[in-house]
Design a protein around this motif. Structure first.
Motif, PDB file in Angstrom:
ATOM      1  N   LYS A  30       0.833  -1.191   0.000  1.00  0.00           N
ATOM      2  CA  LYS A  30       0.000   0.000   0.000  1.00  0.00           C
ATOM      3  C   LYS A  30       0.871   1.245   0.000  1.00  0.00           C
ATOM      4  O   LYS A  30       1.891   1.299   0.671  1.00  0.00           O
ATOM      5  N   ASN A  31       0.446   2.233  -0.788  1.00  0.00           N
ATOM      6  CA  ASN A  31       1.181   3.483  -0.816  1.00  0.00           C
ATOM      7  C   ASN A  31       0.967   4.258   0.477  1.00  0.00           C
ATOM      8  O   ASN A  31      -0.094   4.186   1.096  1.00  0.00           O
ATOM      9  N   GLU A  32       1.976   5.031   0.840  1.00  0.00           N
ATOM     10  CA  GLU A  32       1.854   5.911   1.996  1.00  0.00           C
ATOM     11  C   GLU A  32       1.181   7.207   1.539  1.00  0.00           C
ATOM     12  O   GLU A  32       1.563   7.784   0.520  1.00  0.00           O
ATOM     13  N   VAL A  33       0.175   7.660   2.271  1.00  0.00           N
ATOM     14  CA  VAL A  33      -0.552   8.874   1.898  1.00  0.00           C
ATOM     15  C   VAL A  33      -0.335   9.936   2.965  1.00  0.00           C
ATOM     16  O   VAL A  33      -0.590   9.701   4.146  1.00  0.00           O
ATOM     17  N   ILE A  34       0.162  11.099   2.535  1.00  0.00           N
ATOM     18  CA  ILE A  34       0.391  12.226   3.439  1.00  0.00           C
ATOM     19  C   ILE A  34      -0.495  13.386   2.982  1.00  0.00           C
ATOM     20  O   ILE A  34      -0.418  13.810   1.829  1.00  0.00           O
ATOM     21  N   VAL A  35      -1.331  13.886   3.879  1.00  0.00           N
ATOM     22  CA  VAL A  35      -2.267  14.957   3.532  1.00  0.00           C
ATOM     23  C   VAL A  35      -1.987  16.195   4.387  1.00  0.00           C
ATOM     24  O   VAL A  35      -1.888  16.097   5.616  1.00  0.00           O
ATOM     25  N   THR A  36      -1.837  17.347   3.731  1.00  0.00           N
ATOM     26  CA  THR A  36      -1.694  18.625   4.426  1.00  0.00           C
ATOM     27  C   THR A  36      -2.646  19.627   3.792  1.00  0.00           C
ATOM     28  O   THR A  36      -3.349  19.317   2.826  1.00  0.00           O
ATOM     29  N   ASP A  37      -2.652  20.835   4.300  1.00  0.00           N
ATOM     30  CA  ASP A  37      -3.493  21.875   3.698  1.00  0.00           C
ATOM     31  C   ASP A  37      -3.024  22.235   2.297  1.00  0.00           C
ATOM     32  O   ASP A  37      -3.813  22.719   1.475  1.00  0.00           O
ATOM     33  N   ASN A  38      -1.741  22.008   2.003  1.00  0.00           N
ATOM     34  CA  ASN A  38      -1.162  22.421   0.727  1.00  0.00           C
ATOM     35  C   ASN A  38      -1.165  21.336  -0.349  1.00  0.00           C
ATOM     36  O   ASN A  38      -1.091  21.649  -1.535  1.00  0.00           O
ATOM     37  N   PHE A  39      -1.235  20.087   0.065  1.00  0.00           N
ATOM     38  CA  PHE A  39      -1.102  19.012  -0.917  1.00  0.00           C
ATOM     39  C   PHE A  39      -1.560  17.676  -0.346  1.00  0.00           C
ATOM     40  O   PHE A  39      -1.784  17.528   0.856  1.00  0.00           O
ATOM     41  N   GLU A  40      -1.658  16.714  -1.247  1.00  0.00           N
ATOM     42  CA  GLU A  40      -1.814  15.302  -0.872  1.00  0.00           C
ATOM     43  C   GLU A  40      -0.723  14.533  -1.604  1.00  0.00           C
ATOM     44  O   GLU A  40      -0.638  14.593  -2.837  1.00  0.00           O
ATOM     45  N   LEU A  41       0.098  13.831  -0.870  1.00  0.00           N
ATOM     46  CA  LEU A  41       1.196  13.066  -1.447  1.00  0.00           C
ATOM     47  C   LEU A  41       0.894  11.578  -1.332  1.00  0.00           C
ATOM     48  O   LEU A  41       0.656  11.072  -0.238  1.00  0.00           O
ATOM     49  N   ILE A  42       0.878  10.911  -2.465  1.00  0.00           N
ATOM     50  CA  ILE A  42       0.740   9.459  -2.483  1.00  0.00           C
ATOM     51  C   ILE A  42       2.126   8.913  -2.801  1.00  0.00           C
ATOM     52  O   ILE A  42       2.573   8.935  -3.950  1.00  0.00           O
ATOM     53  N   LYS A  43       2.800   8.445  -1.774  1.00  0.00           N
ATOM     54  CA  LYS A  43       4.204   8.070  -1.882  1.00  0.00           C
ATOM     55  C   LYS A  43       4.361   6.575  -2.119  1.00  0.00           C
ATOM     56  O   LYS A  43       3.814   5.757  -1.371  1.00  0.00           O
ATOM     57  N   ALA A  44       5.100   6.234  -3.143  1.00  0.00           N
ATOM     58  CA  ALA A  44       5.346   4.827  -3.450  1.00  0.00           C
ATOM     59  C   ALA A  44       6.183   4.200  -2.341  1.00  0.00           C
ATOM     60  O   ALA A  44       7.121   4.818  -1.833  1.00  0.00           O
ATOM     61  N   THR A  45       5.831   2.984  -1.940  1.00  0.00           N
ATOM     62  CA  THR A  45       6.548   2.327  -0.847  1.00  0.00           C
ATOM     63  C   THR A  45       7.834   1.660  -1.328  1.00  0.00           C
ATOM     64  O   THR A  45       8.741   1.411  -0.545  1.00  0.00           O
ATOM     65  N   GLU A  46       7.898   1.345  -2.632  1.00  0.00           N
ATOM     66  CA  GLU A  46       9.113   0.761  -3.188  1.00  0.00           C
ATOM     67  C   GLU A  46      10.109   1.882  -3.487  1.00  0.00           C
ATOM     68  O   GLU A  46       9.831   3.051  -3.307  1.00  0.00           O
ATOM     69  N   ASN A  47      11.273   1.490  -3.985  1.00  0.00           N
ATOM     70  CA  ASN A  47      12.309   2.470  -4.322  1.00  0.00           C
ATOM     71  C   ASN A  47      11.981   3.112  -5.665  1.00  0.00           C
ATOM     72  O   ASN A  47      12.410   2.658  -6.712  1.00  0.00           O
ATOM     73  N   SER A  48      11.192   4.175  -5.639  1.00  0.00           N
ATOM     74  CA  SER A  48      10.728   4.827  -6.858  1.00  0.00           C
ATOM     75  C   SER A  48      11.747   5.836  -7.386  1.00  0.00           C
ATOM     76  O   SER A  48      12.486   6.442  -6.627  1.00  0.00           O
ATOM     77  N   LYS A  49      11.736   6.022  -8.698  1.00  0.00           N
ATOM     78  CA  LYS A  49      12.649   6.966  -9.333  1.00  0.00           C
ATOM     79  C   LYS A  49      11.929   8.200  -9.873  1.00  0.00           C
ATOM     80  O   LYS A  49      12.568   9.101 -10.424  1.00  0.00           O
ATOM     81  N   THR A  50      10.592   8.256  -9.731  1.00  0.00           N
ATOM     82  CA  THR A  50       9.816   9.282 -10.433  1.00  0.00           C
ATOM     83  C   THR A  50       8.786   9.950  -9.524  1.00  0.00           C
ATOM     84  O   THR A  50       8.180   9.303  -8.677  1.00  0.00           O
ATOM     85  N   VAL A  51       8.604  11.273  -9.748  1.00  0.00           N
ATOM     86  CA  VAL A  51       7.581  12.042  -9.036  1.00  0.00           C
ATOM     87  C   VAL A  51       6.721  12.775 -10.066  1.00  0.00           C
ATOM     88  O   VAL A  51       7.243  13.423 -10.972  1.00  0.00           O
ATOM     89  N   LEU A  52       5.417  12.660  -9.909  1.00  0.00           N
ATOM     90  CA  LEU A  52       4.470  13.379 -10.761  1.00  0.00           C
ATOM     91  C   LEU A  52       3.745  14.416  -9.907  1.00  0.00           C
ATOM     92  O   LEU A  52       3.073  14.071  -8.941  1.00  0.00           O
ATOM     93  N   ILE A  53       3.907  15.694 -10.258  1.00  0.00           N
ATOM     94  CA  ILE A  53       3.256  16.796  -9.543  1.00  0.00           C
ATOM     95  C   ILE A  53       2.108  17.313 -10.398  1.00  0.00           C
ATOM     96  O   ILE A  53       2.310  17.688 -11.554  1.00  0.00           O
ATOM     97  N   LEU A  54       0.896  17.351  -9.829  1.00  0.00           N
ATOM     98  CA  LEU A  54      -0.280  17.756 -10.586  1.00  0.00           C
ATOM     99  C   LEU A  54      -0.951  18.990  -9.985  1.00  0.00           C
ATOM    100  O   LEU A  54      -1.143  19.072  -8.768  1.00  0.00           O
ATOM    101  N   PHE A  55      -1.318  19.914 -10.862  1.00  0.00           N
ATOM    102  CA  PHE A  55      -2.082  21.105 -10.486  1.00  0.00           C
ATOM    103  C   PHE A  55      -3.454  21.032 -11.150  1.00  0.00           C
ATOM    104  O   PHE A  55      -3.563  20.835 -12.365  1.00  0.00           O
ATOM    105  N   GLY A  56      -4.505  21.211 -10.361  1.00  0.00           N
ATOM    106  CA  GLY A  56      -5.865  21.130 -10.882  1.00  0.00           C
ATOM    107  C   GLY A  56      -6.308  22.394 -11.584  1.00  0.00           C
ATOM    108  O   GLY A  56      -5.644  23.432 -11.541  1.00  0.00           O
ATOM    109  N   GLY A  57      -7.457  22.295 -12.231  1.00  0.00           N
ATOM    110  CA  GLY A  57      -8.054  23.456 -12.871  1.00  0.00           C
ATOM    111  C   GLY A  57      -8.554  24.450 -11.837  1.00  0.00           C
ATOM    112  O   GLY A  57      -8.442  24.222 -10.631  1.00  0.00           O
ATOM    113  N   PHE A  58      -9.119  25.542 -12.289  1.00  0.00           N
ATOM    114  CA  PHE A  58      -9.516  26.639 -11.411  1.00  0.00           C
ATOM    115  C   PHE A  58     -10.464  26.139 -10.318  1.00  0.00           C
ATOM    116  O   PHE A  58     -11.568  25.669 -10.595  1.00  0.00           O
TER     117      PHE A  58
END
Length: 305
Positions: A30-58
Motif C-alpha cells: 500500500k502506498n503511503e498517503v500524506i495529507v496537508t493543507d497544501n497538498f496530498e502526497l501518495i508516496k510509493a513504498t518501493e524504491n521509486s525513481k519518479t515524481v508526478l506533480i499535478l495542479f488542478g483546474g480553477f
C-alpha cells in the motif's frame, strides 16, 4: 505394500505442491498517503525513481483532481510518487507567488526524500498555466534543485490577451449563461489587475504563458531543453453548438499557435497532442475541456522513457 507406498508418495507430492503455492503469495503493498493543507502526497513504498506533480483546474483541490483524473492506480503499478497540489484559482503568478510555490515544492520533496527523483509537472486548464510558469521559474533560479524533466498541460488558457478578447465577444454574443458569467468575471478581474490592453499589452505579455498577437514566448525561455507536452481536443462543433465560439476563440487554437512558435525557435521536445471524443467529465458529461483528454498510459510511458 507397493500400493500403500505409492499412495504415501502421491500424498507427499500434493502436500508439497500446496505448500509451495502458499509461500508464493505476495502481499499487495500500500502506498503511503500524506495529507496537508497544501497538498496530498501518495508516496510509493518501493524504491521509486519518479515524481508526478499535478495542479488542478480553477478551484480544483486534490479530491477533485483524483475524481476527474484517475491516475493513481497506474501510477502505483509503475511505482510513481504522485503529489496533488491544493493550489488553484490562478491564471498567472506574481514573482513572489512563484518563489513561494517553488520553495513549497522543494521543501516538500526534500522532506519526503523525493528531490533527487525524475520530476514531472503538469496540470489541467489553469493548472497547466501554473505548471509552465513554475517550471520555467525553477529552471531559471540556481537556488532550486528540483528541475522538472518534463512539463505537460491540458487545454490551458495560456494567452491572457486572447482570453480578454474572447470574453468581450462572449458577452456581446450573449449565447450561453455560463459563458457570459465566466467572461464577465474575467473582464472585471483583468481590467482591475492588468489594465485595459488597449492602453498597453505589456502586462498581458508579462504575466501570460504566451501572447499570440506579439508572438511573445519569453516566459518559457528556460524550458527550451525540457520535454513539453500540450494536450488539446479541438472539437469545433461542440464549442459552436454549446458556446457559439469559433476554433480561433478556444484554448486549443492558441496552444496550437504556441506549439508552432516554439518549434520554430528550436525547442527540441515539444509535442502537440490532439484527441477526438475523449473529453468527458467524471459525471459523464461531454466536454472537450476535461482532464480525460490525457491518455494516462501514454503519459506514464512518456515519463518512463
Amino acid at each position: 505394500m507397493n500400493k500403500l507406498f505409492v499412495l504415501v508418495v502421491l500424498l507427499s507430492v500434493l502436500i508439497s505442491c500446496k505448500s509451495e503455492k502458499k509461500t508464493s503469495i505476495k502481499k499487495e503493498t500500500k502506498n503511503e498517503v500524506i495529507v496537508t493543507d497544501n497538498f496530498e502526497l501518495i508516496k510509493a513504498t518501493e524504491n521509486s525513481k519518479t515524481v508526478l506533480i499535478l495542479f488542478g483546474g480553477f478551484g480544483e483541490n486534490p479530491t477533485a483532481i483524483k475524481r476527474e483524473f484517475d491516475i493513481l492506480t497506474i501510477a502505483k503499478d509503475n511505482n510513481i510518487n504522485v503529489l496533488l497540489m491544493n493550489y488553484s484559482k490562478k491564471l498567472w503568478l506574481l514573482e513572489s507567488e512563484k518563489k513561494e510555490l517553488a520553495k513549497l515544492l522543494q521543501s516538500t520533496l526534500e522532506k519526503h526524500n523525493l528531490h533527487k527523483k525524475d520530476i514531472f509537472i503538469g496540470g489541467f486548464s489553469s493548472g497547466g498555466v501554473v505548471s509552465l510558469h513554475i517550471s520555467n521559474y525553477i529552471l531559471g533560479k540556481k537556488e532550486f534543485y528540483i528541475a522538472p524533466k518534463g512539463v505537460f498541460i491540458a487545454d490551458s488558457p495560456i494567452d491572457l490577451l486572447a482570453l480578454y478578447k474572447t470574453s468581450q465577444l462572449n458577452i456581446k454574443n450573449n449565447f450561453s449563461d455560463v459563458s457570459v458569467a465566466e467572461s464577465t468575471w474575467v473582464l472585471n478581474l483583468f481590467e482591475e489587475t492588468l489594465g485595459n490592453p488597449k492602453d498597453s499589452i505589456s502586462n498581458y505579455e508579462k504575466y501570460a504563458v504566451y501572447t499570440s498577437e506579439s508572438d511573445y514566448t519569453k516566459n518559457l525561455a528556460n524550458l527550451k531543453n525540457t520535454k513539453l507536452r500540450f494536450y488539446i481536443e479541438p472539437d469545433s462543433i461542440w464549442w459552436k453548438e454549446n458556446r457559439n465560439r469559433e476554433f480561433n476563440q478556444t484554448n486549443a487554437f492558441y496552444i496550437q499557435e504556441l506549439s508552432a512558435s516554439l518549434k520554430k525557435q528550436n525547442f527540441k521536445n515539444v509535442e502537440y497532442i490532439t484527441t477526438e471524443n475523449k473529453g468527458y467529465r467524471a459525471n459523464g458529461d461531454r466536454h472537450p475541456h476535461s482532464w480525460s483528454i490525457i491518455n494516462k498510459e501514454n503519459l506514464i510511458a512518456w515519463m518512463m522513457e
